[in-house]
Enzyme design. Structure first.
Site, PDB file in Angstrom:
ATOM      1  N   TYR A  57      -6.779   6.286   0.864  1.00 59.93           N
ATOM      2  CA  TYR A  57      -7.064   5.330  -0.211  1.00 59.93           C
ATOM      3  C   TYR A  57      -8.319   5.762  -0.960  1.00 59.93           C
ATOM      4  CZ  TYR A  57      -3.834   2.396   2.489  1.00 59.93           C
ATOM      5  OH  TYR A  57      -2.760   1.903   3.175  1.00 59.93           O
ATOM      6  N   HIS A 124      -0.594   7.637   9.654  1.00 56.42           N
ATOM      7  CA  HIS A 124      -0.072   7.047   8.413  1.00 56.42           C
ATOM      8  C   HIS A 124       1.406   7.371   8.218  1.00 56.42           C
ATOM      9  CE1 HIS A 124      -1.961   5.638   4.350  1.00 56.42           C
ATOM     10  NE2 HIS A 124      -0.824   5.038   4.596  1.00 56.42           N
ATOM     11  N   ARG A 207       3.259  -7.065  -2.949  1.00 54.52           N
ATOM     12  CA  ARG A 207       2.371  -6.314  -3.849  1.00 54.52           C
ATOM     13  C   ARG A 207       1.973  -7.155  -5.061  1.00 54.52           C
ATOM     14  NH1 ARG A 207       3.238  -0.317  -2.602  1.00 54.52           N
ATOM     15  NH2 ARG A 207       4.679  -0.356  -0.842  1.00 54.52           N
ATOM     16  N   SER A 211       3.427 -13.912  -5.702  1.00 51.08           N
ATOM     17  CA  SER A 211       2.470 -14.960  -6.060  1.00 51.08           C
ATOM     18  C   SER A 211       2.937 -15.750  -7.282  1.00 51.08           C
ATOM     19  CB  SER A 211       1.099 -14.351  -6.353  1.00 51.08           C
ATOM     20  OG  SER A 211       1.138 -13.613  -7.571  1.00 51.08           O
ATOM     21  N   GLY A 212       3.854 -15.147  -8.064  1.00 49.09           N
ATOM     22  CA  GLY A 212       4.305 -15.793  -9.295  1.00 49.09           C
ATOM     23  C   GLY A 212       3.343 -15.608 -10.449  1.00 49.09           C
TER      24      GLY A 212
END
Length: 330
Positions: A57, A124, A207, A211-212
């Site tokens: 990351y 990973h 991702r 949540s909308g």
């Protein structure tokens, strides 16, 4: 914040924090290291004690960020990081499971995180070019040497899990798992429960989509979700049927769709720990409050009846690829 036993000897807060999006994937324009540090500090205040990162990351910058933010909380929290992916000049990630590489990767992570030992060190991805016994055996040696306390793995098959668990015990597996990504229900989750292994569920809010609050126009050009078929504009419109279902359930509980999505993962097994990611304190607090949301049998049946999601997931498209695009590196 209650705690969940990943194994008989390793308990963590029942909701963790995934730190990937602070440094990777979701568009650099919204990245703010100082705000991310505030998020991490607030998470500690809320009782969250498991923080997930990876050397991929950034690469590397997310571990440095987490190490800086948690420097004052040594001994209070658990850090989970990952190894085995290497950034290429073309923006893709290659797998590297050679023992000598994994050893050097561990040293780098220890230095960036500023810790004497990594609480949970995760492979990973499996490297098909290296025998699993060699990769996992090298990681087991790191535990014996005291540089790593426990081992985990991400995106392995059940056959691979069986093989490596016999070499050195797995503490936790990690997969994308949510209302719209349920592939682990068929094999991986039952395997983990049978063997007393923890299950870290990353991207439990899809991702951000569940949540909308997300539509295609909000995605920056650099956002890795732009290259994921499930985030194509037509697929996102079709998948609104799932979000509407979560909204209906949320309304009955004075909650949000994101909280319903997280609460759903918590009902899937006593060993499941969702690790939603966020770059904002407001959403962190909302996510943490999902621990108090008790879904009813009616709610769960309604979620089970929601339509299947449209669009392949990046994981599905790259399951056996040697090189992975950024959107597939979760």
């Amino acid at each position: 914040m209650r705690h969940t036993k990943l194994t008989d000897t390793f308990s963590v807060s029942e909701i963790g924090l995934g730190c990937s999006s602070m440094s990777h994937g979701y568009g650099p324009k919204e990245r703010d290291d100082e705000e991310s540090v505030r998020v991490i500090h607030r998470a500690v205040e809320l009782g969250i004690d498991i923080f997930d990162t990876a050397d991929a990351y950034g690469p590397f910058s997310n571990e440095r960020l987490l190490g800086r933010a948690l420097a004052a909380h040594s001994g209070e929290v658990r850090i989970a990081t990952k190894c085995g992916l290497v950034a290429r000049p073309d923006g893709k990630f290659g797998r590297d499971g050679r023992p000598e590489y994994l050893r050097s990767a561990c040293e780098g992570s220890l230095r960036r995180l500023g810790v004497e030992a990594i609480d949970l060190y995760q492979l990973h991805r499996v490297d098909p070019a290296v025998p699993l016994a060699e990769s996992w055996g090298a990681l087991g040696e790191l535990v014996t040497e005291g540089k790593v306390r426990r081992l985990g793995i991400s995106h392995a098959t059940c056959e691979e899990l069986e093989q490596i668990h016999a070499i050195f015990p797995i503490t936790a597996v990690q997969y994308e798992f949510s209302v719209w990504a349920t592939h682990s229900l068929d094999d991986i989750l039952p395997w983990s429960q049978k063997h007393g292994v923890g299950f870290l569920a990353f991207a439990p809010i899809g991702r951000g989509y569940l949540s909308g609050r997300l539509d295609h126009e909000q995605l920056q050009a650099e956002d890795s979700r732009q290259r994921d078929p499930r985030f194509a504009s037509e697929a996102m419109r079709t998948n609104q049927a799932i979000v509407r279902g979560l909204h209906r359930i949320a309304a009955r509980h004075d909650a949000t769709p994101a909280q319903v999505a997280i609460a759903w993962t918590l009902t899937q097994g006593d060993n499941v720990v969702p690790i939603p990611g966020t770059r904002h304190v407001r959403w962190l607090e909302e996510n943490a409050a999902a621990a108090d949301l008790q879904l009813t049998e009616e709610d769960l049946k309604e979620i089970d009846a929601l339509p299947a999601a449209t669009g392949e997931m990046s994981w599905d498209r790259t399951r056996f690829a040697t090189e992975l695009p950024e959107e597939a590196v979760g």
